[in-house]
Motif scaffolding. Structure first.
Motif, PDB file in Angstrom:
ATOM      1  N   GLY A   1     -12.144  15.376  -0.003  1.00  0.00           N
ATOM      2  CA  GLY A   1     -11.570  14.849  -0.642  1.00  0.00           C
ATOM      3  C   GLY A   1     -11.260  12.567  -0.324  1.00  0.00           C
ATOM      4  N   ALA A   2     -11.213  12.119  -0.738  1.00  0.00           N
ATOM      5  CA  ALA A   2     -10.469  10.543  -0.415  1.00  0.00           C
ATOM      6  C   ALA A   2      -9.093  10.946  -0.298  1.00  0.00           C
ATOM      7  CB  ALA A   2     -10.451   9.642  -1.614  1.00  0.00           C
ATOM      8  N   VAL A   3      -8.173  10.231   0.700  1.00  0.00           N
ATOM      9  CA  VAL A   3      -6.434  10.197   1.225  1.00  0.00           C
ATOM     10  C   VAL A   3      -6.132   8.887   1.340  1.00  0.00           C
ATOM     11  CG1 VAL A   3      -5.391  11.381   2.950  1.00  0.00           C
ATOM     12  CG2 VAL A   3      -7.569  12.465   2.888  1.00  0.00           C
ATOM     13  N   VAL A   4      -5.237   9.304   0.626  1.00  0.00           N
ATOM     14  CA  VAL A   4      -4.188   7.941  -0.215  1.00  0.00           C
ATOM     15  C   VAL A   4      -3.067   8.867   0.658  1.00  0.00           C
ATOM     16  CG1 VAL A   4      -2.533   6.624  -1.759  1.00  0.00           C
ATOM     17  CG2 VAL A   4      -5.628   7.731  -1.705  1.00  0.00           C
ATOM     18  N   SER A   5      -2.271   7.576   2.372  1.00  0.00           N
ATOM     19  CA  SER A   5      -1.248   7.676   2.171  1.00  0.00           C
ATOM     20  C   SER A   5       0.084   6.736   2.017  1.00  0.00           C
ATOM     21  CB  SER A   5      -1.208   7.856   3.888  1.00  0.00           C
ATOM     22  OG  SER A   5      -0.497   7.849   4.406  1.00  0.00           O
ATOM     23  N   GLN A   6       0.854   7.374   1.358  1.00  0.00           N
ATOM     24  CA  GLN A   6       2.243   6.166   0.719  1.00  0.00           C
ATOM     25  C   GLN A   6       3.621   7.374   1.730  1.00  0.00           C
ATOM     26  OE1 GLN A   6       2.620   7.062  -3.824  1.00  0.00           O
ATOM     27  NE2 GLN A   6       4.839   5.929  -3.395  1.00  0.00           N
ATOM     28  N   HIS A   7       4.016   5.863   1.831  1.00  0.00           N
ATOM     29  CA  HIS A   7       5.159   5.693   3.299  1.00  0.00           C
ATOM     30  C   HIS A   7       6.673   4.831   2.637  1.00  0.00           C
ATOM     31  CE1 HIS A   7       7.827   6.322   6.865  1.00  0.00           C
ATOM     32  NE2 HIS A   7       7.376   5.325   6.756  1.00  0.00           N
ATOM     33  N   PRO A   8       7.737   5.513   2.757  1.00  0.00           N
ATOM     34  CA  PRO A   8       8.130   6.502   2.706  1.00  0.00           C
ATOM     35  C   PRO A   8       7.936   7.717   1.258  1.00  0.00           C
ATOM     36  CG  PRO A   8       9.738   5.218   2.358  1.00  0.00           C
ATOM     37  CD  PRO A   8       8.359   4.277   1.719  1.00  0.00           C
ATOM     38  N   SER A   9       8.496   9.470   2.292  1.00  0.00           N
ATOM     39  CA  SER A   9       8.905   9.953   1.624  1.00  0.00           C
ATOM     40  C   SER A   9       9.430  10.101   0.279  1.00  0.00           C
ATOM     41  CB  SER A   9       8.294  11.320   1.872  1.00  0.00           C
ATOM     42  OG  SER A   9       6.770  11.501   2.381  1.00  0.00           O
ATOM     43  N   TRP A  10      10.745   9.214   0.777  1.00  0.00           N
ATOM     44  CA  TRP A  10      12.027   9.504   0.228  1.00  0.00           C
ATOM     45  C   TRP A  10      13.285   8.347   0.923  1.00  0.00           C
ATOM     46  CZ3 TRP A  10      16.364  10.312   3.246  1.00  0.00           C
ATOM     47  CH2 TRP A  10      15.952  11.667   4.280  1.00  0.00           C
TER      48      TRP A  10
END
Lengths: 116, 111
Positions: A1-10
């Motif tokens: 499936g499609a990948v969405v990267s988010q940064h930072p985690s916290w």
């Protein structure tokens, strides 16, 4: 499936500082990305819809000058929480639609923001 | 009236049993319906999508849609402790429109 990267985690920051959150679609081009906010034990609330190359559309009650959204390319959208305050502490999640299946929404891993 | 309503739970089911989750929506022109699973502190993960009336099965999951009654449900068969999570119902009015989420139902599967 499609990948969405988010940064930072916290992120933990002092009151009054600004925080930038990045959201990237890794294997597809996302003409539209969405930013959500989720308070503990509550559902996702849409903050704004981000379209590549144009101004974001904000939901009612969301301050556009406080939550700055930039969608400069087909794979990157950023959310900047300006002059953050403790009440802005929340879980922020981005999402994007895959061009291969416009019906499905894929989420980033989320950013937990804590403002002291 | 909320646009998308779910019972907040928790829905407690024994391991191996069927968990039944319900969701009602207010917008009659809604066309697309989704179930997401969200573990604590994590982002939602798409489980099922359904667009037409009837049942749709995928592994241990079955989504049921009844547009006339404006409800969509999710059945989890042979529930496992790893199914313990919050399940979010989401509704979209038309292709390209935003998703509206329900408040979520917390499911607890007890060994």
């Amino acid at each position: 499936g499609a990948v969405v990267s988010q940064h930072p985690s916290w992120v933990i920051c002092k009151s009054g500082t600004s925080v930038k959150i990045e959201c990237r679609s890794l294997d597809f081009q996302a003409t539209t990305m969405f930013w959500y906010r989720q308070f503990p034990k509550q559902s996702l609330m849409l903050m704004a819809t981000s379209n590549e190359g144009s101004k974001a559309t904000y939901e009612q009650g969301v301050e556009k000058d406080k939550f700055l959204i930039n969608h400069a390319s087909l794979t990157l959208s950023t959310l900047t929480v300006t002059s953050a305050h403790p009440e802005d502490s929340s879980f922020y999640i981005c999402s994007a639609r895959s061009g291969r299946d416009n019906e499905k929404l894929f989420f980033g891993s989320g950013t937990q923001l804590s403002v002291l | 009236q909320k646009e998308v309503e779910q019972n907040s739970g928790p829905l407690s089911v024994p391991e191996g049993a069927i968990a039944s989750l319900n969701c009602t929506y207010s917008d009659r022109v809604s066309q697309s319906f989704f179930w997401y699973r969200q573990y604590s502190g994590k982002s939602p993960e798409l489980i099922m999508s359904i667009y037409s009336n009837g049942d749709k099965e995928d592994g241990r999951f079955t989504a049921q849609l009844n547009k006339a009654s404006q409800y969509v449900s999710l059945l989890i068969r042979d529930s496992q402790p790893s199914d313990s999570a919050t399940y979010l119902c989401a509704v979209r009015r038309a292709a390209g429109n935003k998703l509206t989420f329900g408040g979520g139902t917390r499911v607890l599967v007890k060994p």
